[in-house]
Design a protein around this motif. Sequence first.
Motif, PDB file in Angstrom:
ATOM      1  N   ALA A   2      49.003  44.152  41.152  1.00  0.00           N
ATOM      2  CA  ALA A   2      47.929  43.249  41.576  1.00  0.00           C
ATOM      3  C   ALA A   2      47.860  42.036  40.657  1.00  0.00           C
ATOM      4  CB  ALA A   2      46.591  43.988  41.575  1.00  0.00           C
ATOM      5  N   THR A   3      48.004  42.286  39.357  1.00  0.00           N
ATOM      6  CA  THR A   3      47.939  41.194  38.387  1.00  0.00           C
ATOM      7  C   THR A   3      49.051  40.185  38.632  1.00  0.00           C
ATOM      8  OG1 THR A   3      47.113  42.839  36.840  1.00  0.00           O
ATOM      9  CG2 THR A   3      47.751  40.722  35.936  1.00  0.00           C
ATOM     10  N   THR A   4      50.279  40.713  38.782  1.00  0.00           N
ATOM     11  CA  THR A   4      51.419  39.829  39.050  1.00  0.00           C
ATOM     12  C   THR A   4      51.185  39.036  40.330  1.00  0.00           C
ATOM     13  OG1 THR A   4      52.788  41.528  38.080  1.00  0.00           O
ATOM     14  CG2 THR A   4      53.916  39.765  39.248  1.00  0.00           C
ATOM     15  N   ASN A   5      50.806  39.738  41.390  1.00  0.00           N
ATOM     16  CA  ASN A   5      50.614  39.065  42.675  1.00  0.00           C
ATOM     17  C   ASN A   5      49.547  37.989  42.585  1.00  0.00           C
ATOM     18  OD1 ASN A   5      52.534  40.596  43.920  1.00  0.00           O
ATOM     19  ND2 ASN A   5      51.091  42.143  44.661  1.00  0.00           N
ATOM     20  N   ALA A   6      48.495  38.275  41.828  1.00  0.00           N
ATOM     21  CA  ALA A   6      47.407  37.303  41.709  1.00  0.00           C
ATOM     22  C   ALA A   6      47.924  36.008  41.084  1.00  0.00           C
ATOM     23  CB  ALA A   6      46.269  37.878  40.882  1.00  0.00           C
ATOM     24  N   VAL A   7      48.700  36.141  40.004  1.00  0.00           N
ATOM     25  CA  VAL A   7      49.168  34.941  39.306  1.00  0.00           C
ATOM     26  C   VAL A   7      50.187  34.185  40.157  1.00  0.00           C
ATOM     27  CG1 VAL A   7      50.336  34.088  37.257  1.00  0.00           C
ATOM     28  CG2 VAL A   7      48.724  35.966  37.068  1.00  0.00           C
ATOM     29  N   VAL A   8      51.130  34.929  40.738  1.00  0.00           N
ATOM     30  CA  VAL A   8      52.180  34.265  41.530  1.00  0.00           C
ATOM     31  C   VAL A   8      51.571  33.579  42.744  1.00  0.00           C
ATOM     32  CG1 VAL A   8      54.217  34.679  42.944  1.00  0.00           C
ATOM     33  CG2 VAL A   8      53.993  35.807  40.735  1.00  0.00           C
ATOM     34  N   SER A   9      50.711  34.295  43.489  1.00  0.00           N
ATOM     35  CA  SER A   9      50.177  33.692  44.712  1.00  0.00           C
ATOM     36  C   SER A   9      49.259  32.522  44.376  1.00  0.00           C
ATOM     37  CB  SER A   9      49.447  34.742  45.553  1.00  0.00           C
ATOM     38  OG  SER A   9      48.411  35.328  44.810  1.00  0.00           O
ATOM     39  N   ALA A  10      48.477  32.649  43.299  1.00  0.00           N
ATOM     40  CA  ALA A  10      47.608  31.530  42.930  1.00  0.00           C
ATOM     41  C   ALA A  10      48.447  30.315  42.553  1.00  0.00           C
ATOM     42  CB  ALA A  10      46.691  31.927  41.777  1.00  0.00           C
ATOM     43  N   SER A  11      49.533  30.526  41.796  1.00  0.00           N
ATOM     44  CA  SER A  11      50.360  29.398  41.368  1.00  0.00           C
ATOM     45  C   SER A  11      50.978  28.700  42.569  1.00  0.00           C
ATOM     46  CB  SER A  11      51.465  29.875  40.424  1.00  0.00           C
ATOM     47  OG  SER A  11      50.898  30.566  39.346  1.00  0.00           O
ATOM     48  N   ILE A  12      51.505  29.509  43.506  1.00  0.00           N
ATOM     49  CA  ILE A  12      52.135  28.903  44.674  1.00  0.00           C
ATOM     50  C   ILE A  12      51.105  28.153  45.511  1.00  0.00           C
ATOM     51  CG2 ILE A  12      53.254  29.445  46.872  1.00  0.00           C
ATOM     52  CD1 ILE A  12      54.777  31.626  45.340  1.00  0.00           C
ATOM     53  N   ALA A  20      44.910  36.487  36.259  1.00  0.00           N
ATOM     54  CA  ALA A  20      45.440  37.779  35.833  1.00  0.00           C
ATOM     55  C   ALA A  20      44.325  38.684  35.332  1.00  0.00           C
ATOM     56  CB  ALA A  20      46.484  37.575  34.740  1.00  0.00           C
ATOM     57  N   ALA A  21      43.421  38.126  34.534  1.00  0.00           N
ATOM     58  CA  ALA A  21      42.343  38.945  33.970  1.00  0.00           C
ATOM     59  C   ALA A  21      41.424  39.471  35.071  1.00  0.00           C
ATOM     60  CB  ALA A  21      41.539  38.113  32.966  1.00  0.00           C
ATOM     61  N   MET A  22      41.128  38.612  36.053  1.00  0.00           N
ATOM     62  CA  MET A  22      40.269  39.047  37.154  1.00  0.00           C
ATOM     63  C   MET A  22      40.920  40.178  37.939  1.00  0.00           C
ATOM     64  SD  MET A  22      38.756  35.623  38.860  1.00  0.00           S
ATOM     65  CE  MET A  22      37.587  34.595  37.990  1.00  0.00           C
ATOM     66  N   ALA A  23      42.208  39.991  38.269  1.00  0.00           N
ATOM     67  CA  ALA A  23      42.886  41.027  39.053  1.00  0.00           C
ATOM     68  C   ALA A  23      42.936  42.335  38.274  1.00  0.00           C
ATOM     69  CB  ALA A  23      44.298  40.563  39.414  1.00  0.00           C
ATOM     70  N   LEU A  59      40.800  28.903  44.483  1.00  0.00           N
ATOM     71  CA  LEU A  59      41.988  29.686  44.859  1.00  0.00           C
ATOM     72  C   LEU A  59      42.340  30.720  43.780  1.00  0.00           C
ATOM     73  CD1 LEU A  59      44.295  26.905  46.321  1.00  0.00           C
ATOM     74  CD2 LEU A  59      43.203  28.762  47.578  1.00  0.00           C
ATOM     75  N   ILE A  60      42.238  30.310  42.526  1.00  0.00           N
ATOM     76  CA  ILE A  60      42.576  31.223  41.424  1.00  0.00           C
ATOM     77  C   ILE A  60      41.663  32.438  41.454  1.00  0.00           C
ATOM     78  CG2 ILE A  60      42.530  31.494  38.914  1.00  0.00           C
ATOM     79  CD1 ILE A  60      43.239  28.440  38.811  1.00  0.00           C
ATOM     80  N   ALA A  61      40.348  32.166  41.566  1.00  0.00           N
ATOM     81  CA  ALA A  61      39.398  33.273  41.584  1.00  0.00           C
ATOM     82  C   ALA A  61      39.594  34.128  42.834  1.00  0.00           C
ATOM     83  CB  ALA A  61      37.973  32.732  41.528  1.00  0.00           C
ATOM     84  N   LEU A  62      39.856  33.466  43.954  1.00  0.00           N
ATOM     85  CA  LEU A  62      40.040  34.205  45.207  1.00  0.00           C
ATOM     86  C   LEU A  62      41.236  35.149  45.105  1.00  0.00           C
ATOM     87  CD1 LEU A  62      39.086  34.460  48.193  1.00  0.00           C
ATOM     88  CD2 LEU A  62      40.866  32.819  48.758  1.00  0.00           C
ATOM     89  N   MET A  63      42.349  34.626  44.597  1.00  0.00           N
ATOM     90  CA  MET A  63      43.557  35.460  44.498  1.00  0.00           C
ATOM     91  C   MET A  63      43.357  36.600  43.497  1.00  0.00           C
ATOM     92  SD  MET A  63      45.887  34.634  46.537  1.00  0.00           S
ATOM     93  CE  MET A  63      44.754  34.167  47.789  1.00  0.00           C
ATOM     94  N   GLY A  64      42.710  36.287  42.371  1.00  0.00           N
ATOM     95  CA  GLY A  64      42.449  37.340  41.388  1.00  0.00           C
ATOM     96  C   GLY A  64      41.591  38.449  41.980  1.00  0.00           C
TER      97      GLY A  64
END
Lengths: 258, 260
Positions: A231-241, A112-115, A209-214
């Motif tokens: 973007a923040t929401t998408n980063a966390v959701v897509s990374a989690s999935i 989230a912070a990265m995004a 994956l976390i860094a990539l999605m962020g």
Amino acid sequence: MGFLAATGRAFLVFLEATGRLALFTGSAVSHCVRPPFYPRQILRQMIDIGYYSLPVVGLTALFTGMVLALQSYSGFSRFQAEGAIATVVVLSITRELGPVLAGLMVAGRIGAAMAAEIGTMRVTEQIDALSTLSTNPMKYLVAPRLLAGLTMLPLLVVVADIIGVFGGFLVGVYRLDFNASSYISRTWEFLQPLDVISGLVKAAVFGFLIALMGCYHGYHSKGGAQGVGAATTNAVVSASIMILVWNYLITGMFFSTK
Amino acid sequence: MLSPATPKIALSGVTKRFGPKKVLNGIDLQVGKGESLVVIGGSGTGKSVMLKCILGLLQPDSGSIRVDGQETTALRPREREKMLHKFGMLFQGAALFDSLTVWENVAFGLMQGEHMPRAQAKEIAIAKLGAVGLTPDVGELSPSELSGGMQKRVGLARAIADEPEIIFFDEPTTGLDPIMADVINELIVQCVKDLGATAVTITHDMASARKIADRIAMIYQGQIIWTGHASDIDQSGNPYVDQFVHGRAEGPIKMQIRAL
């Protein structure tokens, strides 16, 4: 007809997004291995991901280990298998729960912070400014985060493994009245290097994956505050999935007997 | 080959569309060496997109963009980075890096692009801050502690720090009070003259345009519809230019009230 068109359109959007992510990933990885490097940036990200995530990952691991011991005791005592608790705790933590829970917590914290940071830089033209100052934003912003994620998550998971097992030990010894030395020897007895190694491989993949999605969602955010929020929401959701999907795939690679 | 007649920047037939919307519709424009060109035009007429195409931040769909006679639309990333060494840009919102201090912002191009040691880069940064009227102690602040006008000054100092041959100014006076706007205009004129740089400014502020420009070009619907000497702007004989210069709602330019 309308239904087909809608399906096709959704499919095309999906393909486009997949292609864009693949291109982004390829370019990001290539910038990770080609100079110039930015040690200062890499160090800053490593501290952010590795050091500042320690409390949240440690707490998560501690309580997970504790609850594992408690749950397996109440379950296993139904068929007099209490002796397996130490083994169950250590295997669950090292193979599964350590990397997955650490990954999910870090996804929420770091992804989230990265995004948000990169997204804000995008909408305030800071990323364009980097380019005009002869600095490639993929190299300066994205590569250090990917490298830090890739290297720091395994270290965090080592810590999580130790604290998680220790949580199980605490509950086992002080609440369930196991003998301390026999709990420890039980813990070691069935633990194999591959259990830990598979967990660390997972951690490295999750960190990437976390860094990539962020970075990806931040980099492509548009439209001001709302865009950065999305973007923040998408980063966390897509990374989690992705963490959950890849967890299954990697487990399959390491432990499938068929 | 760089004959004296070779323009510093030359665009011909540059087009760019976003989805169905044609933003640049065949831009033809030349900027001579050492010249200060101001491009005027309403919001959404493609001014910023044109600058970003020249810098390569956006890829034009067709047309040719030459910098010092060199075609830039098909440059490889490495070559483009080299070409960008010639450029400095002041962004509309200053676009300062908020994770760095003010002096690190100014010295960024020197430290990252040219690998200058920190101490030396800091000295130059402080000098450049002085050139835009800021004291050395401002250098230790974070950009978020500065007012809009000061951020613009820091942005200007950053744009001129590695002494570029070409400087772009994206709406340098937008969001500033008239006095601060004039201060920035003065600084721009001064800096461009000191560096002997080629300058391209996009703005819709006519006071700013008159002050900065040697030559003025007007962009409308993605095309350059008029270019001429800054002193000729009031006798352009072009109804579009007249309407814009005098800021009249009535005229050939119809404002797009609803989004396309």
